[in-house]
Design an enzyme around this catalytic site. Structure first.
Site, mmCIF file in Angstrom:
data_model
loop_
_atom_site.group_PDB
_atom_site.id
_atom_site.type_symbol
_atom_site.label_atom_id
_atom_site.label_comp_id
_atom_site.label_asym_id
_atom_site.label_seq_id
_atom_site.Cartn_x
_atom_site.Cartn_y
_atom_site.Cartn_z
ATOM 1 N N ARG A 149 0.849 -1.197 0.000
ATOM 2 C CA ARG A 149 0.000 0.000 0.000
ATOM 3 C C ARG A 149 0.881 1.242 0.000
ATOM 4 O O ARG A 149 1.817 1.347 0.797
ATOM 5 C CB ARG A 149 -0.926 0.011 1.212
ATOM 6 C CG ARG A 149 -1.855 -1.198 1.242
ATOM 7 C CD ARG A 149 -2.830 -1.184 2.390
ATOM 8 N NE ARG A 149 -3.624 -2.408 2.423
ATOM 9 C CZ ARG A 149 -4.565 -2.699 3.309
ATOM 10 N NH1 ARG A 149 -4.832 -1.816 4.278
ATOM 11 N NH2 ARG A 149 -5.234 -3.836 3.250
ATOM 12 N N ARG A 171 1.962 1.124 10.221
ATOM 13 C CA ARG A 171 1.474 1.483 8.886
ATOM 14 C C ARG A 171 2.644 1.390 7.904
ATOM 15 O O ARG A 171 3.448 2.312 7.780
ATOM 16 C CB ARG A 171 0.882 2.896 8.899
ATOM 17 C CG ARG A 171 0.026 3.220 7.672
ATOM 18 C CD ARG A 171 -0.592 4.597 7.796
ATOM 19 N NE ARG A 171 -1.517 4.687 8.915
ATOM 20 C CZ ARG A 171 -2.814 4.345 8.850
ATOM 21 N NH1 ARG A 171 -3.303 3.887 7.716
ATOM 22 N NH2 ARG A 171 -3.593 4.454 9.895
ATOM 23 N N GLU A 211 -6.629 -1.263 15.469
ATOM 24 C CA GLU A 211 -7.282 -2.186 14.541
ATOM 25 C C GLU A 211 -6.309 -3.278 14.100
ATOM 26 O O GLU A 211 -5.183 -3.000 13.700
ATOM 27 C CB GLU A 211 -7.775 -1.433 13.307
ATOM 28 C CG GLU A 211 -8.390 -2.336 12.246
ATOM 29 C CD GLU A 211 -8.266 -1.772 10.854
ATOM 30 O OE1 GLU A 211 -8.178 -2.564 9.900
ATOM 31 O OE2 GLU A 211 -8.232 -0.527 10.710
ATOM 32 N N SER A 217 -10.460 -6.072 9.952
ATOM 33 C CA SER A 217 -11.759 -5.544 9.549
ATOM 34 C C SER A 217 -12.516 -6.673 8.875
ATOM 35 O O SER A 217 -12.035 -7.247 7.886
ATOM 36 C CB SER A 217 -11.607 -4.365 8.582
ATOM 37 O OG SER A 217 -11.173 -3.209 9.256
ATOM 38 N N ARG A 220 0.735 -6.592 12.760
ATOM 39 C CA ARG A 220 0.126 -5.978 13.940
ATOM 40 C C ARG A 220 -0.054 -6.999 15.066
ATOM 41 O O ARG A 220 -0.023 -6.632 16.244
ATOM 42 C CB ARG A 220 -1.201 -5.319 13.560
ATOM 43 C CG ARG A 220 -0.999 -4.113 12.647
ATOM 44 C CD ARG A 220 -2.239 -3.265 12.509
ATOM 45 N NE ARG A 220 -1.974 -2.097 11.660
ATOM 46 C CZ ARG A 220 -2.810 -1.072 11.486
ATOM 47 N NH1 ARG A 220 -3.970 -1.072 12.112
ATOM 48 N NH2 ARG A 220 -2.492 -0.070 10.698
#
Length: 430
Positions: free
Chosen positions: A265, A280, A352, A355, A394
């Site tokens: 990303r 991130r 988070e 999801s 994570r």
């Protein structure tokens, strides 16, 4: 995308949905009404002209059969053919404009989704476990990792640039162990089939799951001959598109697939956010869960998928909460999303880690994924679902921060010890 007829017949509802998602209906819908009306008119006019042409063709045949001059009728038929081509081209151009508008309209949220414009308005559903108690001030992973010698961000910058990481020794083994543990649990206990997809996909695949055209800036594009390829941002993209343009037999549903892949990303627009550590990254690894379901069962499957992801956190003994995302915080493709947020004591916050979303028919309509219900000839769109099961990096962070000890070492959760061959990470240099 949404069905054209649904948008046409429920425009006030669509406009209200856009406002609930924090979008400007005029900017998203643009000239939908006018384009839709012009397209329908062009199609009607083309069909009317075709009927006239058919009658003229019958007249030509009759004139020729009786030996009469048919040149005038033939000239009229030629003119009608040219007019039809003009109308059909206009309808095709308008159809392209209409599909472009439809592609930019987000999904309709499920009735159980709270209305809100930011993460502050998300609804906490439940919590599991309790945060660990320390007799010392817990450190964040960006301090612990380098001190242990298992996380190297400086050399990653030398190799590639910011927002990349190098893992050493037990740090690398912990990452690999987590992926294997997750895949084993999902395939052996939860009934998923493992798949290893390509990490590069074509534009059609990115369009099918909704990354293109809206989120092109968040992706890494790889020019390849006359077409572009894209590094996958999530395994959701290739795994969902496995059945693009296919019709599935109803007896096969639900189909549950899992995949472990790197994810890439560009994080456009997020500069200055979560820059410390590996929260991130431009490249990270993730185990993905993907389901294809009958529409009437998709919300039951959504709950199952979410529970499957939660099981990983429970077996690792990590404190977490489940949050029902509000309308303004969901992805554009999602009809409902639960976020799993794990507690990070070194940062004193929930973060988070997964999801879990139900997209209903939104992705299936874009990717043309259908199924044939028993006893019916007409096909219908499946519902697609996915969720991280889990984001490996994570989870790595959560273990390092939650299992840190006063002497600077990190205990390895018992369920991972057979994968790693060790029960503790102690400081070392490389």
């Amino acid at each position: 995308m949404l069905d054209l007829s649904f948008v046409r017949e429920n425009l006030p509802r669509v406009e209200e949905m856009l406002r609930q998602r924090g979008a400007d209906p005029a900017a998203v819908l643009r000239d939908f009404r006018e384009v839709d009306a012009e397209r329908r008119q062009a199609i009607t006019e083309a069909e009317t002209l075709k009927a006239q042409r058919n009658r003229a063709s019958e007249d030509i045949a009759r004139l020729k059969k009786s030996g009469q001059d048919a040149s005038a009728a033939m000239a009229a038929t030629k003119e009608l053919r040219e007019q039809i081509q003009t109308k059909e081209k206009a309808a095709s151009d308008l159809d392209g404009r209409l599909r472009d508008i439809l592609a930019g309209i987000p999904n309709m949220p499920h009735a159980s989704v709270p209305v809100g414009h930011s993460a502050e308005e998300n609804l906490e559903v439940r919590r599991w476990g309790a945060p660990p108690q320390f007799a010392f001030v817990p450190k964040p992973h960006w301090d612990l990792g380098p001190e242990l010698g298992v996380l190297d961000l400086e050399r990653a910058v030398k190799l590639t640039g910011a927002r990349f990481a190098v893992y050493w020794d037990l740090g690398a083994k912990l990452e690999r162990a987590l992926a294997n543990f997750m895949l084993d649990l999902h395939t052996r206990e939860h009934g998923y089939t493992e798949v290893l997809p390509p990490y590069l996909v074509n534009s059609e695949s990115m369009y099918g799951t909704g990354q293109l055209p809206k989120f092109a800036d968040d992706l890494f594009r790889v020019p390849h001959g006359e077409k572009d390829l894209w590094l996958i941002s999530t395994a959701e993209v290739p795994v969902t598109n496995l059945y693009r343009d296919e019709v599935l037999e109803a007896a096969r549903l639900p189909i549950s697939l899992t995949a472990y892949t790197p994810c890439f990303r560009s994080e456009a627009g997020s500069y200055g956010k979560d820059v410390r550590g590996i929260i991130r990254q431009h490249q990270f690894q993730k185990v993905e869960l993907v389901k294809f379901s009958r529409p009437e069962n998709s919300y039951e499957e959504h709950e199952k998928l979410t529970h499957n992801a939660e099981t990983i956190l429970q077996k690792l003994g990590l404190h977490y909460r489940v949050v029902n995302l509000c309308t303004g915080d969901m992805s554009a493709s999602s009809a409902k999303t639960y976020d799993l947020e794990v507690w990070l004591p070194g940062q004193q916050l929930f973060r988070e880690i997964s999801s879990c979303s139900n997209f209903e028919a939104y992705q299936a309509r874009r990717a043309n994924i259908r199924y044939r219900p028993e006893g019916k000839n007409k096909t219908e769109f499946v519902h697609t679902l996915n969720g991280s099961g889990l984001a490996v990096g994570r989870t790595w962070v959560a273990i390092v921060e939650n299992y840190q000890q006063a002497d600077g070492s990190v205990l390895i959760p018992e369920v991972l010890r057979s994968y790693i061959g060790a029960d503790r990470i102690t400081p070392r240099k490389f």
